[in-house]
Design a protein around this motif. Structure first.
Motif, PDB file in Angstrom:
ATOM      1  N   UNK A   1      32.746  26.876  14.032  1.00 48.00           N
ATOM      2  CA  UNK A   1      33.190  26.860  12.630  1.00 48.00           C
ATOM      3  C   UNK A   1      34.123  25.673  12.366  1.00 48.00           C
ATOM      4  N   UNK A   2      35.031  25.401  13.328  1.00 46.41           N
ATOM      5  CA  UNK A   2      35.918  24.243  13.145  1.00 46.41           C
ATOM      6  C   UNK A   2      35.121  22.940  13.139  1.00 46.41           C
ATOM      7  N   UNK A   3      34.090  22.858  13.973  1.00 49.92           N
ATOM      8  CA  UNK A   3      33.267  21.649  13.995  1.00 49.92           C
ATOM      9  C   UNK A   3      32.546  21.453  12.668  1.00 49.92           C
ATOM     10  N   UNK A   4      32.016  22.561  12.105  1.00 50.56           N
ATOM     11  CA  UNK A   4      31.352  22.446  10.810  1.00 50.56           C
ATOM     12  C   UNK A   4      32.323  21.992   9.724  1.00 50.56           C
ATOM     13  N   UNK A   5      33.539  22.582   9.760  1.00 52.15           N
ATOM     14  CA  UNK A   5      34.525  22.166   8.753  1.00 52.15           C
ATOM     15  C   UNK A   5      34.875  20.690   8.907  1.00 52.15           C
TER      16      UNK A   5
ATOM     17  N   UNK B   1      33.014  18.335  10.243  1.00 56.73           N
ATOM     18  CA  UNK B   1      31.869  17.508   9.838  1.00 56.73           C
ATOM     19  C   UNK B   1      31.774  17.411   8.317  1.00 56.73           C
ATOM     20  N   UNK B   2      32.051  18.529   7.628  1.00 56.87           N
ATOM     21  CA  UNK B   2      32.047  18.485   6.164  1.00 56.87           C
ATOM     22  C   UNK B   2      33.133  17.566   5.625  1.00 56.87           C
ATOM     23  N   UNK B   3      34.333  17.669   6.224  1.00 63.03           N
ATOM     24  CA  UNK B   3      35.411  16.784   5.769  1.00 63.03           C
ATOM     25  C   UNK B   3      35.069  15.317   6.019  1.00 63.03           C
TER      26      UNK B   3
ATOM     27  N   UNK C   1      32.538  14.156   3.475  1.00 61.77           N
ATOM     28  CA  UNK C   1      33.162  13.908   2.167  1.00 61.77           C
ATOM     29  C   UNK C   1      33.977  12.618   2.183  1.00 61.77           C
ATOM     30  N   UNK C   2      34.729  12.402   3.273  1.00 61.46           N
ATOM     31  CA  UNK C   2      35.516  11.174   3.351  1.00 61.46           C
ATOM     32  C   UNK C   2      34.622   9.933   3.405  1.00 61.46           C
ATOM     33  N   UNK C   3      33.487  10.039   4.089  1.00 63.79           N
ATOM     34  CA  UNK C   3      32.569   8.901   4.129  1.00 63.79           C
ATOM     35  C   UNK C   3      31.995   8.608   2.744  1.00 63.79           C
ATOM     36  N   UNK C   4      31.637   9.686   2.036  1.00 61.93           N
ATOM     37  CA  UNK C   4      31.124   9.475   0.682  1.00 61.93           C
ATOM     38  C   UNK C   4      32.163   8.824  -0.216  1.00 61.93           C
ATOM     39  N   UNK C   5      33.421   9.234  -0.054  1.00 66.07           N
ATOM     40  CA  UNK C   5      34.459   8.627  -0.881  1.00 66.07           C
ATOM     41  C   UNK C   5      34.729   7.184  -0.470  1.00 66.07           C
ATOM     42  N   UNK C   6      34.692   6.952   0.862  1.00 67.08           N
ATOM     43  CA  UNK C   6      35.063   5.625   1.344  1.00 67.08           C
ATOM     44  C   UNK C   6      33.944   4.595   1.169  1.00 67.08           C
TER      45      UNK C   6
END
Length: 698
Positions: free
Chosen positions: A200-204, A206-208, A211-216
């Motif tokens: 679950x921590x890995x999924x969280x 990976x999602x973060x 999102x950061x890659x999309x923003x950056x």
């Protein structure tokens, strides 16, 4: 009857000599019964039934427990000889490590099934059941086989014995490796839970990251910022490593300084001992060695004591952590029990105070007061000696400093080193603070630069510049028209330009307060976050201390509960024993009165004493036994004749039944056997039954 009366006398003697051991014996019996009633024995015993068991029943229970530890003890006690039984059980207890003398008294008690011998064995076995089961399993392979030396001289026997030793060592290594693997491995359920949590921590994460890659991806200066942050992280890691090295070097420097001071003091003592002449040098050397030995012993005892205290503290912490959480209801119950115990203690203290008013205790009180005064005087003398020791130590340190000043030793003292270390800590703290401020300013500059880049990317021209350009174009058109038409002068154009510059300044002035407000908001956020972290740390500390206090109170409450239960159990047992003893004493007194014929007292109208009644009953039983023996003898003598007579009567009964059957058949033939036509009647009989009046007797 004589053998069974011994434990009672022994128990009464123990109660008279050691009254304090009754509660321990009761707790021991209760522990044995509880463990025998639990798995895997399930005996369903009570304290009374267990205490009243016969020796053979006790030995059966012991055999049951030993069979659980090792199946080789599953033997029939009726068929096994007492010496073989003792040999088997004693060898097994010796292998398990039971602490006992194994003398003749122990042998007789174990063979006869004495409960004062069997109960401690059961208590020890049941309290250490799992470790003893493991020890019994290992004993099959690890107990050395004793082979006489004359047999080992043969080559084949010696080779076989060496193979046995190698296999034994191989088994020990394999078993130790297996135990280490079992201890090192975690529970599968815990591993599955941890794996699920990590997934679950890995999924969280990976999602973060996505999102950061999309923003950056949209930001052009993100790579530069990423490089800067990575360099900052590397520098911080390097700084942490340097701080650790600095702390380690400081610790080593302190140890080296301490060692140097000790060695210098020892060197000075050695020089003083060498400078002295004659017998004084040997005495000085001996005195110095004695002082060193004393210091070493004190240091060793201090280290051992500190180690024991830390181990005890660690055990208490482990026990507190392993206990279940305490609820508010448990705390309230514990407080009520504590109040009840305090009231009971107060009542007992009042009772003791009332009893202590006896004049006979005044002598002992005076002696106690004298001893207390002597103790206070000794403590006062000890305190004065300690103060004088401290003053001498201060003088010694002053003399050492003066000696070092004269001899010219230019090394840093402990106080100077502490001051130097404190100044280094202050400088490092200031450095970290200034570095943090610099990183904040750099971060703020990067944010502002990035904001400016975003604004310039969205609108290359400043806000209102397009409108200004349109106005300029319009103004230029109008100017040209006016120049063409009316010929306006350059002063009007300069006025328009100044107006436009004023508008630009106004726009910049409007943006300046917003930037200042943003800085103040960031500072407020940092302050609030620092306060939050501080409050959170205080809360966590208070919570941990409260949890520790609750666990300690729960432990005390459980201890008090066990003490109360033991006291109640000992009270009831003593009551039962007193009532039994009173009844026996009353019966004995009545018997003594009947024997002495005091006041015409009789046991019953028929008998004077109970012993007469018992003798009469014994006499009647003896007469009945004699009659029964006579009857038995008569039965044995006439048994064979009676069997023959019974067999003859049974054969006679069969003969009479056959005759009856033949007679009935003849009568039936006579009634229905006449011929038709009136030719007269003729008896028709069955050839198989007519005239059969014999019986073959085997």
């Amino acid at each position: 009857q004589g053998r069974r009366s011994n434990p009672t006398v022994r128990g009464a003697t123990d109660l008279g000599v050691r009254p304090a051991s009754a509660s321990a014996m009761a707790a021991q019996l209760k522990e044995i019964v509880d463990r025998l009633n639990a798995e895997p024995f399930c005996c369903e015993l009570s304290l009374v039934s267990f205490d009243e068991q016969e020796p053979f029943e006790l030995m059966s229970l012991l055999k049951k427990v030993l069979t659980f530890l090792d199946p080789k003890h599953d033997v029939d006690l009726h068929e096994e000889k007492p010496d073989a039984m003792y040999q088997r059980i004693a060898e097994f207890l010796h292998v398990l490590g039971y602490q006992c003398s194994f003398d003749i008294e122990f042998q007789q008690g174990l063979i006869s099934g004495d409960k004062y011998t069997v109960h401690p064995i059961l208590y020890w076995l049941l309290n250490n059941l799992e470790p003893l089961k493991k020890r019994a399993y290992l004993a099959k392979f690890c107990v050395n086989l004793e082979v006489p030396e004359e047999f080992l001289r043969e080559e084949k026997v010696y080779e076989t014995f060496q193979q046995y030793k190698e296999l034994q060592s191989q088994f020990k290594a394999t078993h130790s490796h297996l135990e280490q693997e079992r201890q090192g491995r975690m529970n599968p359920t815990d591993l599955q839970r941890e794996v699920a949590q990590l997934d679950s921590e890995r999924e969280q994460l990976s999602q973060k990251i996505s999102r950061l890659r999309q923003k950056s991806e949209r930001d052009e200066g993100f790579q530069v910022l990423l490089q800067v942050t990575s360099m900052l992280r590397k520098e911080q890691e390097e700084e942490a490593k340097l701080a650790e090295k600095l702390a380690e070097q400081r610790y080593q420097l302190e140890q080296t300084e301490q060692l140097y001071l000790e060695r210098s003091a020892r060197l000075r003592e050695m020089r003083e001992a060498q400078d002295s002449n004659g017998e004084g040098s040997a005495e000085a050397m001996l005195r110095m060695l004695r002082s060193e030995v004393t210091k070493a012993r004190e240091a060793r005892s201090r280290l051992v004591k500190e180690n024991e205290e830390k181990l005890v503290r660690l055990k208490t912490i482990d026990a507190a952590l392993s206990e279940p959480p305490v609820t508010k209801a448990d705390i309230e119950d514990g407080e009520e029990e504590i109040r009840a115990m305090q009231s009971e203690i107060q009542a007992l203290e009042n009772k003791i105070a009332e009893q202590s008013q006896d004049s006979r205790l005044s002598v002992y009180k005076q002696q106690a007061n004298l001893v207390a005064k002597k103790k206070e005087m000794i403590l006062k003398d000890q305190k004065e000696l300690e103060e004088s020791r401290d003053t001498f130590a201060q003088e010694l340190s002053a003399k050492e400093r003066e000696y070092e000043r004269i001899r010219g030793h230019a090394f840093m003292r402990k106080d100077e080193f502490k001051n130097y270390a404190a100044s280094l800590r202050d400088k490092s703290a200031k450095f970290k603070k200034m570095k943090a401020e610099l990183s904040e300013l750099r971060h703020e500059v990067a944010v502002l630069v990035r904001t400016e880049q975003l604004l310039s990317a969205q609108d290359p021209t400043p806000a209102g510049l397009r409108e200004t350009e349109a106005a300029l174009e319009k103004a230029s058109v109008e100017k040209s028209q006016i120049d063409k038409a009316k010929g306006k002068t350059l002063d009007e154009i300069s006025g328009i330009v100044q107006k436009i510059n004023g508008q630009l300044k106004e726009k910049k002035n409007k943006l300046a307060p917003q930037i200042k407000a943003l800085r103040s908001v960031r500072q407020n956020f940092q302050q609030v976050e620092a306060k939050y972290l501080e409050k959170k740390g205080t809360y966590d500390q208070a919570k941990s201390s409260m949890d520790g206090e609750l666990s300690r109170v729960a432990t005390e409450v459980k201890q008090l509960e066990t003490d109360v239960q033991e006291a109640e159990q000992s009270y009831h047992e003593l009551n039962m024993k007193m009532s039994t003893a009173d009844s026996k004493l009353a019966r004995a007194r009545k018997e003594a009165s009947c024997v002495r014929k005091e006041g015409g007292m009789r046991y019953s109208p028929e008998y004077q004493t109970l012993s007469e009644h018992y003798q009469k009953q014994i006499q009647l039983l003896d007469e009945q036994c004699k009659d029964l023996r006579k009857d038995q003898k008569v039965v044995k003598d006439t048994h064979e004749d009676n069997l023959k007579q019974k067999k003859a009567f049974m054969q006679l009964e069969k003969l009479m039944q056959v005759k009856l059957k033949v007679a009935q058949q003849e009568l039936q033939n006579l009634q229905f056997g006449g011929l038709p036509g009136g030719m007269g009647t003729r008896t028709v009989m069955d050839a198989s039954t007519i005239g059969v009046e014999r019986l073959v007797i085997e």
